[in-house]
Scaffold this motif. Structure first.
Motif, PDB file in Angstrom:
ATOM      1  N   LEU A  55      46.550  36.725  44.808  1.00  0.00           N
ATOM      2  CA  LEU A  55      45.151  36.944  44.417  1.00  0.00           C
ATOM      3  C   LEU A  55      44.589  35.709  43.736  1.00  0.00           C
ATOM      4  O   LEU A  55      43.443  35.297  44.011  1.00  0.00           O
ATOM      5  CB  LEU A  55      45.064  38.147  43.472  1.00  0.00           C
ATOM      6  N   ASN A  56      45.366  35.100  42.868  1.00  0.00           N
ATOM      7  CA  ASN A  56      44.907  33.903  42.179  1.00  0.00           C
ATOM      8  C   ASN A  56      44.624  32.775  43.159  1.00  0.00           C
ATOM      9  O   ASN A  56      43.671  32.015  42.996  1.00  0.00           O
ATOM     10  CB  ASN A  56      45.948  33.458  41.150  1.00  0.00           C
ATOM     11  N   ALA A  57      45.450  32.671  44.195  1.00  0.00           N
ATOM     12  CA  ALA A  57      45.243  31.631  45.214  1.00  0.00           C
ATOM     13  C   ALA A  57      43.886  31.808  45.885  1.00  0.00           C
ATOM     14  O   ALA A  57      43.183  30.825  46.172  1.00  0.00           O
ATOM     15  CB  ALA A  57      46.367  31.673  46.243  1.00  0.00           C
ATOM     16  N   PHE A  58      43.499  33.058  46.139  1.00  0.00           N
ATOM     17  CA  PHE A  58      42.182  33.309  46.739  1.00  0.00           C
ATOM     18  C   PHE A  58      41.076  32.795  45.831  1.00  0.00           C
ATOM     19  O   PHE A  58      40.099  32.205  46.291  1.00  0.00           O
ATOM     20  CB  PHE A  58      41.990  34.807  46.993  1.00  0.00           C
ATOM     21  N   SER A  59      41.214  33.036  44.533  1.00  0.00           N
ATOM     22  CA  SER A  59      40.157  32.611  43.611  1.00  0.00           C
ATOM     23  C   SER A  59      40.028  31.094  43.571  1.00  0.00           C
ATOM     24  O   SER A  59      38.988  30.566  43.175  1.00  0.00           O
ATOM     25  CB  SER A  59      40.434  33.150  42.202  1.00  0.00           C
ATOM     26  N   LEU A  60      41.076  30.388  43.991  1.00  0.00           N
ATOM     27  CA  LEU A  60      41.039  28.924  43.995  1.00  0.00           C
ATOM     28  C   LEU A  60      40.460  28.361  45.280  1.00  0.00           C
ATOM     29  O   LEU A  60      40.010  27.219  45.311  1.00  0.00           O
ATOM     30  CB  LEU A  60      42.455  28.366  43.773  1.00  0.00           C
ATOM     31  N   ILE A  61      40.493  29.157  46.380  1.00  0.00           N
ATOM     32  CA  ILE A  61      40.015  28.633  47.669  1.00  0.00           C
ATOM     33  C   ILE A  61      38.638  29.163  48.052  1.00  0.00           C
ATOM     34  O   ILE A  61      37.978  28.584  48.909  1.00  0.00           O
ATOM     35  CB  ILE A  61      41.011  28.938  48.809  1.00  0.00           C
ATOM     36  N   VAL A  62      38.191  30.245  47.422  1.00  0.00           N
ATOM     37  CA  VAL A  62      36.867  30.783  47.756  1.00  0.00           C
ATOM     38  C   VAL A  62      35.801  29.859  47.181  1.00  0.00           C
ATOM     39  O   VAL A  62      35.776  29.598  45.974  1.00  0.00           O
ATOM     40  CB  VAL A  62      36.695  32.202  47.186  1.00  0.00           C
ATOM     41  N   PRO A  63      34.911  29.338  48.029  1.00  0.00           N
ATOM     42  CA  PRO A  63      33.850  28.448  47.516  1.00  0.00           C
ATOM     43  C   PRO A  63      32.950  29.189  46.518  1.00  0.00           C
ATOM     44  O   PRO A  63      32.632  30.361  46.711  1.00  0.00           O
ATOM     45  CB  PRO A  63      33.057  28.072  48.789  1.00  0.00           C
ATOM     46  N   ASP A  64      32.568  28.500  45.462  1.00  0.00           N
ATOM     47  CA  ASP A  64      31.655  29.069  44.465  1.00  0.00           C
ATOM     48  C   ASP A  64      32.143  30.428  43.966  1.00  0.00           C
ATOM     49  O   ASP A  64      31.369  31.389  43.856  1.00  0.00           O
ATOM     50  CB  ASP A  64      30.233  29.207  45.038  1.00  0.00           C
ATOM     51  N   VAL A 280      49.198  47.077  39.110  1.00  0.00           N
ATOM     52  CA  VAL A 280      48.984  45.649  39.389  1.00  0.00           C
ATOM     53  C   VAL A 280      49.173  45.364  40.878  1.00  0.00           C
ATOM     54  O   VAL A 280      48.359  44.662  41.492  1.00  0.00           O
ATOM     55  CB  VAL A 280      49.953  44.785  38.546  1.00  0.00           C
ATOM     56  N   ILE A 281      50.214  45.908  41.470  1.00  0.00           N
ATOM     57  CA  ILE A 281      50.494  45.669  42.894  1.00  0.00           C
ATOM     58  C   ILE A 281      49.337  46.145  43.757  1.00  0.00           C
ATOM     59  O   ILE A 281      48.821  45.409  44.599  1.00  0.00           O
ATOM     60  CB  ILE A 281      51.803  46.380  43.307  1.00  0.00           C
ATOM     61  N   GLU A 282      48.913  47.380  43.541  1.00  0.00           N
ATOM     62  CA  GLU A 282      47.851  47.955  44.374  1.00  0.00           C
ATOM     63  C   GLU A 282      46.515  47.245  44.139  1.00  0.00           C
ATOM     64  O   GLU A 282      45.775  46.956  45.089  1.00  0.00           O
ATOM     65  CB  GLU A 282      47.706  49.453  44.076  1.00  0.00           C
ATOM     66  N   THR A 283      46.207  46.946  42.877  1.00  0.00           N
ATOM     67  CA  THR A 283      44.913  46.345  42.552  1.00  0.00           C
ATOM     68  C   THR A 283      44.842  44.897  43.032  1.00  0.00           C
ATOM     69  O   THR A 283      43.788  44.448  43.519  1.00  0.00           O
ATOM     70  CB  THR A 283      44.660  46.414  41.043  1.00  0.00           C
ATOM     71  N   GLU A 285      46.430  43.621  45.606  1.00  0.00           N
ATOM     72  CA  GLU A 285      46.289  43.678  47.068  1.00  0.00           C
ATOM     73  C   GLU A 285      44.847  44.023  47.443  1.00  0.00           C
ATOM     74  O   GLU A 285      44.272  43.424  48.361  1.00  0.00           O
ATOM     75  CB  GLU A 285      47.248  44.717  47.643  1.00  0.00           C
ATOM     76  N   LYS A 286      44.267  44.968  46.746  1.00  0.00           N
ATOM     77  CA  LYS A 286      42.872  45.340  47.006  1.00  0.00           C
ATOM     78  C   LYS A 286      41.933  44.180  46.699  1.00  0.00           C
ATOM     79  O   LYS A 286      40.941  43.954  47.395  1.00  0.00           O
ATOM     80  CB  LYS A 286      42.511  46.561  46.153  1.00  0.00           C
ATOM     81  N   GLY A 287      42.260  43.400  45.640  1.00  0.00           N
ATOM     82  CA  GLY A 287      41.455  42.236  45.297  1.00  0.00           C
ATOM     83  C   GLY A 287      41.474  41.181  46.396  1.00  0.00           C
ATOM     84  O   GLY A 287      40.450  40.555  46.691  1.00  0.00           O
ATOM     85  N   LYS A 288      42.635  40.975  47.008  1.00  0.00           N
ATOM     86  CA  LYS A 288      42.735  40.034  48.140  1.00  0.00           C
ATOM     87  C   LYS A 288      41.858  40.495  49.297  1.00  0.00           C
ATOM     88  O   LYS A 288      41.161  39.689  49.927  1.00  0.00           O
ATOM     89  CB  LYS A 288      44.186  39.932  48.606  1.00  0.00           C
ATOM     90  N   GLN A 289      41.897  41.780  49.579  1.00  0.00           N
ATOM     91  CA  GLN A 289      41.072  42.320  50.660  1.00  0.00           C
ATOM     92  C   GLN A 289      39.588  42.124  50.363  1.00  0.00           C
ATOM     93  O   GLN A 289      38.796  41.806  51.258  1.00  0.00           O
ATOM     94  CB  GLN A 289      41.386  43.799  50.867  1.00  0.00           C
TER      95      GLN A 289
END
Length: 380
Positions: A55-64, A280-283, A285-289
């Motif tokens: 999930l943290n990796a997504f927050s680093l690659i999503v523009p803005d 944490v696991i479920e949330t 994963e949902k955050g990545k989606q």
């Protein structure tokens, strides 16, 4: 054979103490080098840590990415407040106060306070460690100008509180006497920095203990859940505040409260830790989606905006605004883009034709437009 008091399996939650005409629960300190024998905890801990990293990796690659954080915070604020009984829906939480029904404005303000409390606390983490001081500051923000404003905002309680029931006589749970609160909170603060315990075990135990201490007269549930996200950010587990467990806790509200109470009555910390790790696991994963859906929506919108020709520049500015504030009116658009009202109207009409905005009121005047495709990502 003596049990090991620092094993999760041997946890001793505390004792019930006789007070005047009631019994309060006095929790034992939690700052230990915790260990466990249950292999499932290791498996869940590994999975939860990996999911959090993804999930943290997504927050680093999503523009803005900061553009989208506001909706995460608003959803958390609304959900965490709803657990405590407020009746505001997420769409109402996103409206301006004048657009909210008068009878719902108190609840609306509590949600806005939560948003401000979270945002202010995240900023304060740049100067202050996650600590009882920061939690008190955050509590003061949460309680300002709402129904709890007379219940010692920013201060630990100086009287006995209780959970459930109408009084101490029929309460479901009575936290420790107020004289015990400072030492218990000092111990709780220490476990947040106890490097002998894995991060997710630390914050799981700390959240349980916070709700057990109930250090404030009001707002304990919200501050205790907010503390989880602050911990993730303060430790670098998350670069941005993108994971909130209130949605999981609300959907499993009875199990959440039961798991916390089961520790106090049956010393079963193991059950609570597993419940927390599963959250944490479920949330995560949902955050990545959620981030995946945002990226897909953004790409689709970028293609549609090209059809606006010369208006595409203002179209891009408006869509960036809508990602933070999915409910708008013509005056807002006019002011934000610094264009005339007719120009704002034309752009809104373009967005309606492109399927990016829907009118929600049915009125001829004072109309409110809704970026429903984005909002629905967070409502799911």
């Amino acid at each position: 054979m003596a049990t090991d008091p620092t094993k999760l399996e041997s946890f001793d939650s505390g004792t019930f103490k006789e007070q005047y005409e009631y019994e309060s629960f006095s929790p034992n300190p939690i700052n230990h080098t915790w260990t466990w024998d249950d292999a499932k905890v290791n498996t869940m801990l590994e999975t939860a840590t990996r999911k959090l990293g993804e999930l943290n990796a997504f927050s680093l690659i999503v523009p803005d990415v900061d553009t989208f954080i506001r909706m995460h915070v608003v959803k958390e604020a609304n959900t965490s407040s709803r657990i405590e009984g407020t009746q505001t829906n997420m769409d109402e939480a996103l409206l301006k106060e004048e657009d909210v029904a008068p009878q719902k404005r108190d609840d609306w303000q509590e949600v806005q306070n939560y948003v401000e409390a979270m945002n202010t606390a995240i900023e304060e983490l740049e100067e202050l460690p996650l600590s009882t001081r920061l939690l008190r500051n955050t509590h003061a923000t949460l309680m300002q100008g709402v129904r709890g404003e007379h219940k010692l905002p920013g201060q630990f309680r100086d009287s006995q509180n209780w959970i459930g029931g109408s009084s101490l006589n029929d309460a479901i749970y009575i936290p420790p006497h107020q004289n015990e609160v400072p030492d218990l909170m000092s111990d709780l603060e220490k476990i947040l920095y106890n490097d002998s315990v894995p991060h997710l075990i630390r914050i799981a135990i700390a959240h349980y203990q916070f709700e057990t201490i109930h250090p404030f007269l009001d707002g304990n549930g919200r501050i205790g859940r907010l503390m989880i996200t602050l911990y993730f950010v303060s430790t670098g587990l998350l670069n941005k505040p993108t994971l909130y467990l209130s949605d999981f806790f609300e959907r499993n509200k009875a199990a959440y409260y039961d798991a916390l109470m089961y520790v106090r009555t049956n010393n079963n910390m193991l059950h609570w830790v597993k419940f927390f790790l599963n959250a944490v696991i479920e949330t995560a994963e949902k955050g990545k989606q959620t981030f995946n859906q945002i990226l897909e929506l953004r790409n689709d919108i970028n293609g549609k905006l090209l059809s606006l020709g010369q208006r595409a520049e203002n179209g891009n500015k408006l869509i960036n605004y809508l990602f933070q504030q999915p409910f708008v009116n013509v005056n807002e658009v006019s002011e934000y883009l610094d264009v005339s009202t007719p120009t704002a109207n034309r752009l809104i009409n373009d967005f309606e034709e492109l399927g990016l905005l829907k009118e929600t009121t049915g009125y001829e005047r004072n109309r409110i437009f809704f970026f429903d495709r984005y909002y629905n990502i967070f409502r799911e």
